[in-house]
Scaffold this motif. Structure first.
Motif, PDB file in Angstrom:
ATOM      1  N   HIS A  27       0.849  -1.282  -0.181  1.00 15.44           N
ATOM      2  CA  HIS A  27      -0.282   0.051  -0.155  1.00 15.44           C
ATOM      3  C   HIS A  27       0.994   1.265  -0.073  1.00 15.44           C
ATOM      4  N   GLU A  28       1.980   1.328   0.771  1.00 17.01           N
ATOM      5  CA  GLU A  28       2.633   2.449   0.991  1.00 17.01           C
ATOM      6  C   GLU A  28       3.403   2.740  -0.339  1.00 17.01           C
ATOM      7  N   VAL A  29       4.006   1.607  -1.078  1.00 19.31           N
ATOM      8  CA  VAL A  29       4.670   1.722  -2.229  1.00 19.31           C
ATOM      9  C   VAL A  29       4.003   2.115  -3.276  1.00 19.31           C
ATOM     10  N   GLU A  30       2.527   1.813  -3.174  1.00 15.55           N
ATOM     11  CA  GLU A  30       1.457   2.373  -4.282  1.00 15.55           C
ATOM     12  C   GLU A  30       1.715   3.972  -4.182  1.00 15.55           C
ATOM     13  N   ARG A  31       1.464   4.482  -2.965  1.00 15.38           N
ATOM     14  CA  ARG A  31       1.621   5.915  -2.960  1.00 15.38           C
ATOM     15  C   ARG A  31       2.767   6.551  -3.448  1.00 15.38           C
ATOM     16  N   MET A  32       3.959   5.927  -2.922  1.00 20.94           N
ATOM     17  CA  MET A  32       5.240   6.182  -3.219  1.00 20.94           C
ATOM     18  C   MET A  32       5.480   6.438  -4.779  1.00 20.94           C
ATOM     19  N   ILE A  33       4.833   5.459  -5.627  1.00 21.27           N
ATOM     20  CA  ILE A  33       5.079   5.449  -6.864  1.00 21.27           C
ATOM     21  C   ILE A  33       4.567   6.751  -7.602  1.00 21.27           C
ATOM     22  N   LEU A  36       6.668   9.679  -6.404  1.00 22.26           N
ATOM     23  CA  LEU A  36       8.050   9.472  -7.473  1.00 22.26           C
ATOM     24  C   LEU A  36       7.843   9.740  -9.245  1.00 22.26           C
ATOM     25  N   ASP A  37       6.776   9.433  -9.581  1.00 27.00           N
ATOM     26  CA  ASP A  37       6.414   9.363 -10.900  1.00 27.00           C
ATOM     27  C   ASP A  37       7.515   8.862 -11.784  1.00 27.00           C
ATOM     28  N   LEU A  38       7.701   7.548 -11.714  1.00 21.82           N
ATOM     29  CA  LEU A  38       8.917   7.059 -12.208  1.00 21.82           C
ATOM     30  C   LEU A  38       8.421   6.004 -13.423  1.00 21.82           C
TER      31      LEU A  38
END
Length: 245
Positions: A27-33, A36-38
């Motif tokens: 869940h946290e990585v989904e938000r980080m993505i 980051l817009d990578l």
């Protein structure tokens, strides 16, 4: 004499923090993505990766991930997880990384910062973040919110994990939040195994200065992974996002 972070992230750490789950990391990585817009395939460094929860979630999301941690015990756990062969795992102190850089993003998560007594040592970490990033590369630093911690600190708690009694005491002292952990085996008996954790309480303005001193540019501060804006009194976290100019 060993520093606390050289001894506290061993076998007993796996017991104390067993409750941290991989679903939450996704869940946290989904938000980080989103932050980051990578693009897919971008190179990401997970600095202080611990047991690899976020490294593995980032890898599963299509990124080329390197996970770095000082603890060989936690890296062993990370390497044992499904999909770990797709991540590069490296043991290193975060102040001096054996890498050449060129990363599209660096993430430093769940208060893996503020371990050292001197501000200059924290700046060394941030300068390594700068060196690891390519120009235009982005970073996330996820830190606790000092005001929230001070207001909601639980001085003492006791819980059980199987045969182990976990006794945790917490206090604010001289600008640090400190935790004393005592683990006792109910079956074997014997003296408790004791550990300390210590994190320097940096305010938002402190962080602005540290980040600037390292040559990085701060762009936004979030209060949680649920996209709440940062509130000095009520946010649980200070999640910094920014860029190497």
């Amino acid at each position: 004499m060993s520093e606390w972070y050289e001894t506290s992230f061993g076998e007993d750490y796996l017991i104390v923090y067993r409750h941290r789950d991989f679903c939450g990391a996704r869940h946290e990585v989904e938000r980080m993505i989103q932050w980051l817009d990578l693009p897919q395939g971008a190179r990401v460094l997970d600095l202080c990766c611990g047991m690899g929860r976020h490294s593995l979630a980032l890898s599963q999301a299509g990124y080329e991930v390197t996970g770095v941690d000082l603890s060989e015990v936690l890296l062993r756990e990370a390497r044992a997880q499904e999909g770990a062969d797709k991540v590069t795992w490296i043991r290193s102190d975060m102040r001096e990384l054996p890498l050449d850089g060129g990363f599209d993003a660096v993430v430093n998560l769940f208060t893996s910062f503020g371990y050292f007594e001197e501000d200059e040592e924290q700046v060394k970490v941030l300068k390594e973040v700068f060196r690891m990033l390519k120009p235009g590369g982005r970073f996330i630093i996820d830190f606790l919110n000092p005001a929230y911690v001070t207001e909601h600190l639980v001085p003492h708690s006791v819980r059980e994990d199987g045969d182990t009694l976990i006794d945790e005491s917490r206090r604010i002292e001289h600008g640090y939040v400190k935790k004393e952990i005592r683990l006792t085996s109910k079956q074997a008996g014997g003296p408790p195994r004791k550990y300390q954790e210590r994190v320097k309480l940096y305010t938002l303005e402190d962080f602005r200065s540290l980040i600037s001193a390292a040559g990085l540019k701060l762009e936004a501060v979030h209060g949680s992974y649920d996209e709440s804006s940062y509130d000095a009194e009520n946010s649980r976290r200070m999640i910094f996002t920014g860029v190497r100019p």
